[in-house]
Design a protein around this motif. Structure first.
Motif, PDB file in Angstrom:
ATOM      1  N   MET A  65      97.406 -31.877  82.826  1.00 47.15           N
ATOM      2  CA  MET A  65      98.306 -32.349  83.890  1.00 47.15           C
ATOM      3  C   MET A  65      98.061 -31.557  85.192  1.00 47.15           C
ATOM      4  O   MET A  65      97.960 -32.126  86.260  1.00 47.15           O
ATOM      5  N   TYR A  66      97.947 -30.220  85.010  1.00 43.58           N
ATOM      6  CA  TYR A  66      97.753 -29.399  86.208  1.00 43.58           C
ATOM      7  C   TYR A  66      96.356 -29.588  86.784  1.00 43.58           C
ATOM      8  O   TYR A  66      96.146 -29.452  87.985  1.00 43.58           O
ATOM      9  N   ALA A 107     108.293 -26.992  80.009  1.00 40.56           N
ATOM     10  CA  ALA A 107     106.863 -27.109  80.347  1.00 40.56           C
ATOM     11  C   ALA A 107     106.036 -27.248  79.070  1.00 40.56           C
ATOM     12  O   ALA A 107     105.023 -27.973  79.053  1.00 40.56           O
ATOM     13  N   LEU A 108     106.495 -26.581  77.988  1.00 46.82           N
ATOM     14  CA  LEU A 108     105.761 -26.687  76.717  1.00 46.82           C
ATOM     15  C   LEU A 108     105.812 -28.134  76.198  1.00 46.82           C
ATOM     16  O   LEU A 108     104.789 -28.715  75.820  1.00 46.82           O
ATOM     17  N   PHE A 109     107.028 -28.726  76.217  1.00 46.55           N
ATOM     18  CA  PHE A 109     107.139 -30.120  75.752  1.00 46.55           C
ATOM     19  C   PHE A 109     106.353 -31.064  76.673  1.00 46.55           C
ATOM     20  O   PHE A 109     105.757 -32.033  76.221  1.00 46.55           O
ATOM     21  N   LEU A 110     106.372 -30.719  77.958  1.00 41.69           N
ATOM     22  CA  LEU A 110     105.628 -31.562  78.903  1.00 41.69           C
ATOM     23  C   LEU A 110     104.128 -31.514  78.631  1.00 41.69           C
ATOM     24  O   LEU A 110     103.427 -32.521  78.762  1.00 41.69           O
ATOM     25  N   SER A 111     103.655 -30.322  78.207  1.00 42.84           N
ATOM     26  CA  SER A 111     102.211 -30.243  77.960  1.00 42.84           C
ATOM     27  C   SER A 111     101.853 -31.061  76.719  1.00 42.84           C
ATOM     28  O   SER A 111     100.780 -31.666  76.648  1.00 42.84           O
ATOM     29  N   LEU A 112     102.783 -31.104  75.710  1.00 43.07           N
ATOM     30  CA  LEU A 112     102.519 -31.949  74.537  1.00 43.07           C
ATOM     31  C   LEU A 112     102.506 -33.426  74.950  1.00 43.07           C
ATOM     32  O   LEU A 112     101.642 -34.206  74.544  1.00 43.07           O
ATOM     33  N   SER A 121     101.895 -34.544  77.851  1.00 46.67           N
ATOM     34  CA  SER A 121     100.723 -34.778  78.691  1.00 46.67           C
ATOM     35  C   SER A 121      99.474 -34.998  77.833  1.00 46.67           C
ATOM     36  O   SER A 121      98.628 -35.831  78.146  1.00 46.67           O
ATOM     37  N   LYS A 122      99.389 -34.250  76.686  1.00 47.69           N
ATOM     38  CA  LYS A 122      98.233 -34.436  75.791  1.00 47.69           C
ATOM     39  C   LYS A 122      98.176 -35.870  75.288  1.00 47.69           C
ATOM     40  O   LYS A 122      97.128 -36.497  75.227  1.00 47.69           O
ATOM     41  N   LYS A 123      99.369 -36.388  74.900  1.00 49.06           N
ATOM     42  CA  LYS A 123      99.444 -37.783  74.411  1.00 49.06           C
ATOM     43  C   LYS A 123      99.008 -38.750  75.510  1.00 49.06           C
ATOM     44  O   LYS A 123      98.206 -39.652  75.290  1.00 49.06           O
ATOM     45  N   SER A 124      99.581 -38.528  76.703  1.00 49.90           N
ATOM     46  CA  SER A 124      99.264 -39.427  77.823  1.00 49.90           C
ATOM     47  C   SER A 124      97.781 -39.369  78.132  1.00 49.90           C
ATOM     48  O   SER A 124      97.153 -40.371  78.438  1.00 49.90           O
ATOM     49  N   TRP A 125      97.230 -38.174  78.046  1.00 49.73           N
ATOM     50  CA  TRP A 125      95.805 -37.978  78.371  1.00 49.73           C
ATOM     51  C   TRP A 125      94.949 -38.849  77.471  1.00 49.73           C
ATOM     52  O   TRP A 125      93.939 -39.392  77.882  1.00 49.73           O
ATOM     53  N   LYS A 126      95.402 -38.956  76.180  1.00 54.61           N
ATOM     54  CA  LYS A 126      94.617 -39.745  75.220  1.00 54.61           C
ATOM     55  C   LYS A 126      94.756 -41.242  75.525  1.00 54.61           C
ATOM     56  O   LYS A 126      93.804 -41.998  75.415  1.00 54.61           O
ATOM     57  N   ASN A 127      95.972 -41.645  75.909  1.00 54.06           N
ATOM     58  CA  ASN A 127      96.235 -43.086  76.041  1.00 54.06           C
ATOM     59  C   ASN A 127      95.856 -43.692  77.386  1.00 54.06           C
ATOM     60  O   ASN A 127      95.552 -44.871  77.470  1.00 54.06           O
ATOM     61  N   ALA A 128      95.900 -42.871  78.441  1.00 57.47           N
ATOM     62  CA  ALA A 128      95.727 -43.448  79.779  1.00 57.47           C
ATOM     63  C   ALA A 128      94.397 -44.176  79.992  1.00 57.47           C
ATOM     64  O   ALA A 128      94.382 -45.251  80.584  1.00 57.47           O
ATOM     65  N   CYS A 152     112.471 -36.688  75.558  1.00 59.23           N
ATOM     66  CA  CYS A 152     113.822 -36.256  75.163  1.00 59.23           C
ATOM     67  C   CYS A 152     113.854 -34.741  75.004  1.00 59.23           C
ATOM     68  O   CYS A 152     114.792 -34.082  75.463  1.00 59.23           O
ATOM     69  N   LEU A 153     112.808 -34.183  74.372  1.00 58.25           N
ATOM     70  CA  LEU A 153     112.788 -32.733  74.149  1.00 58.25           C
ATOM     71  C   LEU A 153     112.727 -31.967  75.484  1.00 58.25           C
ATOM     72  O   LEU A 153     113.394 -30.936  75.649  1.00 58.25           O
ATOM     73  N   HIS A 154     111.925 -32.500  76.421  1.00 57.43           N
ATOM     74  CA  HIS A 154     111.816 -31.852  77.741  1.00 57.43           C
ATOM     75  C   HIS A 154     113.177 -31.843  78.439  1.00 57.43           C
ATOM     76  O   HIS A 154     113.640 -30.804  78.939  1.00 57.43           O
ATOM     77  N   LEU A 155     113.865 -32.996  78.408  1.00 59.72           N
ATOM     78  CA  LEU A 155     115.177 -33.071  79.072  1.00 59.72           C
ATOM     79  C   LEU A 155     116.201 -32.201  78.347  1.00 59.72           C
ATOM     80  O   LEU A 155     117.029 -31.535  78.975  1.00 59.72           O
ATOM     81  N   LEU A 156     116.092 -32.198  76.998  1.00 63.34           N
ATOM     82  CA  LEU A 156     117.030 -31.395  76.194  1.00 63.34           C
ATOM     83  C   LEU A 156     116.896 -29.907  76.555  1.00 63.34           C
ATOM     84  O   LEU A 156     117.900 -29.208  76.740  1.00 63.34           O
ATOM     85  N   ALA A 157     115.654 -29.435  76.684  1.00 66.05           N
ATOM     86  CA  ALA A 157     115.429 -28.017  77.012  1.00 66.05           C
ATOM     87  C   ALA A 157     116.122 -27.666  78.327  1.00 66.05           C
ATOM     88  O   ALA A 157     116.782 -26.615  78.439  1.00 66.05           O
ATOM     89  N   LEU A 158     116.011 -28.565  79.305  1.00 69.91           N
ATOM     90  CA  LEU A 158     116.616 -28.283  80.617  1.00 69.91           C
ATOM     91  C   LEU A 158     118.144 -28.332  80.547  1.00 69.91           C
ATOM     92  O   LEU A 158     118.843 -27.478  81.110  1.00 69.91           O
ATOM     93  N   ARG A 159     118.681 -29.309  79.793  1.00 70.54           N
ATOM     94  CA  ARG A 159     120.158 -29.419  79.694  1.00 70.54           C
ATOM     95  C   ARG A 159     120.724 -28.223  78.939  1.00 70.54           C
ATOM     96  O   ARG A 159     121.761 -27.664  79.309  1.00 70.54           O
ATOM     97  N   VAL A 160     120.029 -27.820  77.832  1.00 68.86           N
ATOM     98  CA  VAL A 160     120.512 -26.670  77.051  1.00 68.86           C
ATOM     99  C   VAL A 160     120.482 -25.424  77.936  1.00 68.86           C
ATOM    100  O   VAL A 160     121.430 -24.625  77.944  1.00 68.86           O
ATOM    101  N   ALA A 161     119.401 -25.270  78.729  1.00 73.49           N
ATOM    102  CA  ALA A 161     119.303 -24.092  79.608  1.00 73.49           C
ATOM    103  C   ALA A 161     120.448 -24.098  80.622  1.00 73.49           C
ATOM    104  O   ALA A 161     121.085 -23.058  80.864  1.00 73.49           O
TER     105      ALA A 161
END
Ligand SMILES: Nc1ncnc2c1ncn2[C@@H]1O[C@H](COP(=O)(O)OP(=O)(O)OP(=O)(O)O)[C@@H](O)[C@H]1O
Length: 581
Positions: free
Chosen positions: A1-2, A177-182, A184-191, A251-260
């Motif tokens: 992604m970066y 960011a960790l969930f986003l990188s996971l 991103s890996k999926k998106s990288w494969k599918n795009a 969902c996990l990315h948003l959850l991490a931010l809401r929990v924080a």
């Protein structure tokens, strides 16, 4: 992604300094967003101290705080404006430049490039793909880079009040960011799969529209629509699959931010209860918990979009990297215009079309090329114009090898009148002017008169300003050919390549057109793919092409005296068209 973010920055070329300036403005924008909240917390602590009797709240305090808040709000808008002004138009400007660059590059690649890449694929790259990039490229920079700059700036501000709260916020950012990188890996494969599906969809649509006359003529709407429907269905299926893959990580990315955010408020409440945090700071922390993650929440969409952008950048790089056919060429002006083919061998991909073809056409003479369909006549003209490069042997104009010339300096000397000369969706005036961009209206009309198209143009509602359809589809075959003759007349090049194609010529005008062609070719070196007996007879030499070789060569009389392809060919044409010699 970066990596994709870095590529967008690199893509913006000379404008990248504006992106960097935007990052600095973004930092100040966030600082000015935080300042009023911090000022409000300070004001609240003054009110509480006033209530407790610890210090007196004066009107001077209130005024200076109000002034500070106003200054911070103004600063915030000012930096938001500076950031937008610096970054937002970079995508549009870079894409516009790249479209022109690709257009110029396509002019200089071998036509075999267009065999490898479909017109739909190239059109999609220049239109939809670049539009996607210009639209979302800068948005992604804003979302990802400015988003993280903003969140980290607020973490930095919080650290002055309570290091633990700022650490909780930082942990939330890291986890998301960790969930986003996971993700991103999926998106990288599918795009790339999605990109391919979209390319297929554009190519299928393009072909369907271009082939409409055939579709209608053969009543094949079912068959042709099946291809296009399949491409649309595949695109839908792939998009749905990508969305499904996307959901859990999102969902996990948003959850991490809401929990924080929740943990920040809970921790602040605990610190306040045990007396290590003042109430105004707790309230400020609660407000920060709402704004701190605001921008990076939408980074989830960026992961997917950035992968598409990465694929788009790969595709554009692939088109731009296509080797220029004339990259080692120089601007050479030949001193004469004779043409020499020396042992020319050429194949489209693997299929040999011309084999050791040699001939010489002296300056200011006409060579007629005759031969069966598919024997390689058009290929000879295409090679002379350097639409393709020969595999072996050489082609020289005035003794200069065309491989040493740039396409521009070579084609400046060549005018073409082919069956399938393309006319643009533009006015007739501009289509004729294509032969000489600086031509005056009087010159255009004179050329049109000589090419026998003035009368039919004047009968049209907008005359020379009539806009014709793509490829000249609103004109008859004969009209198109006459426009292309007018264009060639205006160009007045010393070498003429002509495909006689009498089939598309209006019989009424045939004589006039022949006259027009005669005046076009006076004092020129001409290669004519000849169909009319008169042209063949009058040529200074005839090249008989059969099976990719020059089977016979000479004048009409010379060739008639020989047994061979020419005599047989002529007999067949005479039988078919009622000629007599
Ligand atoms: N772009 C291309 N890619 C691959 N093969 C091609 C291409 N253009 C032409 N050919 C093949 O090369 C051979 C020679 O084609 P060319 O157009 O030179 O023949 P021609 O003698 O001009 O035919 P015609 O009289 O029918 O116009 C043909 O077999 C044709 O199928």
């Amino acid at each position: 992604m970066y990596k994709a973010v870095k590529r967008i920055i690199a893509w913006s070329g000379q404008r990248k300094s504006r992106l960097y300036a935007g990052f600095i403005y973004s930092f100040f924008h966030t600082m000015f967003t935080a300042l009023p909240i911090m000022a409000a917390a300070y004001g609240l602590s003054l009110i509480l101290e006033d209530r407790n009797g610890a210090a007196e709240l004066t009107s001077a305090h209130i005024l200076s705080l109000a002034g500070f808040v106003l200054f911070a709000v103004a600063g915030r808008f000012w930096f938001a404006y500076l950031r937008a002004a610096a970054q937002e138009s970079v995508g549009y400007e870079t894409a516009a430049e790249q479209r022109l660059a690709i257009g110029a590059a396509l002019k200089r690649v071998s036509l075999s490039f267009f065999n490898e890449k479909s017109a739909g694929e190239i059109a999609a790259a220049i239109t939809t793909d670049l539009s996607f990039l210009e639209l979302f490229g800068m948005k992604m920079i804003d979302t990802v880079v400015n988003g993280y700059i903003s969140a980290l700036t607020l973490v930095f501000c919080l650290s002055f009040y309570n290091i633990w709260i700022s650490l909780i916020a930082a942990a939330g950012i890291l986890l998301s960011a960790l969930f986003l990188s996971l993700l991103s890996k999926k998106s990288w494969k599918n795009a790339p799969v999605r990109q391919q599906a979209q390319d297929n969809m554009v190519a299928a649509t393009f072909e369907y529209i271009r082939g409409m006359p055939v579709v209608k003529a053969f009543h094949q709407s079912g068959v042709s629509r099946e291809g296009i429907a399949r491409a649309y269905r595949l695109n839908k299926t792939i998009s749905e699959k990508i969305e499904k893959n996307f959901v859990p990580y999102n969902c996990l990315h948003l959850l991490a931010l809401r929990v924080a955010a929740t943990t920040m408020v809970l921790a602040a409440a605990l610190f306040t209860l045990n007396g290590t945090m003042e109430l105004p700071i707790m309230l400020m922390t609660a407000i920060f918990s709402f704004v701190i993650f605001g921008q990076i929440e939408s980074v989830n969409n960026a992961a997917h979009v950035l992968r598409i952008i990465d694929a788009v950048l790969d595709k554009l790089a692939g088109i731009e990297a296509a080797a220029y056919i004339d990259q080692n060429g120089r601007n050479i002006e030949p001193s004469a215009y004779d043409i020499r083919f020396q042992n020319v061998t050429f194949a489209y991909e693997q299929r040999a079309v011309l084999k050791k073809v040699s001939f010489f056409i002296p300056e200011n003479t006409t060579a007629a090329i005759v031969g069966p369909s598919g024997s390689g006549k058009t290929t000879i003209c295409n090679l002379l114009a350097r639409f393709y490069d020969v595999d072996q042997g050489s082609i020289a104009v005035g003794g200069v090898d065309v491989k040493t010339m740039t396409c521009d300096s070579l084609l400046k000397n060549i005018a073409m009148v082919f069956q399938n000369v393309y006319l643009f969706r533009d006015t007739l005036r501009n289509n004729i002017r294509f032969g000489k961009p600086e031509a005056s209206d009087a010159e255009i009309i004179a050329a049109a008169q000589k090419a026998c198209c003035h009368d039919f143009i004047m009968a049209l509602p907008d005359q020379y300003d009539t806009v014709i359809g793509d490829g000249g589809c609103t004109l008859s075959g004969g009209e198109k050919q006459r426009i292309s003759i007018a264009r060639a007349m205006l160009k007045n090049a010393p070498i003429i390549l002509l495909d006689e194609a009498t089939a598309s010529v209006d019989p009424e005008n045939e004589h006039a057109i022949q006259q027009a062609i005669s005046s076009l070719v006076q004092g020129k070196t001409m290669i004519v793919i000849a169909h009319r007996l008169a042209t063949i007879q009058n040529a200074d030499q005839i090249l008989v092409v059969a099976d990719g070789c020059i089977a016979q060569q000479g004048t009409h009389e010379e060739l008639l005296r020989q047994e061979g392809v020419y005599k047989r060919f002529l007999a067949l044409r005479q039988a078919a068209e009622g000629w007599s010699i």
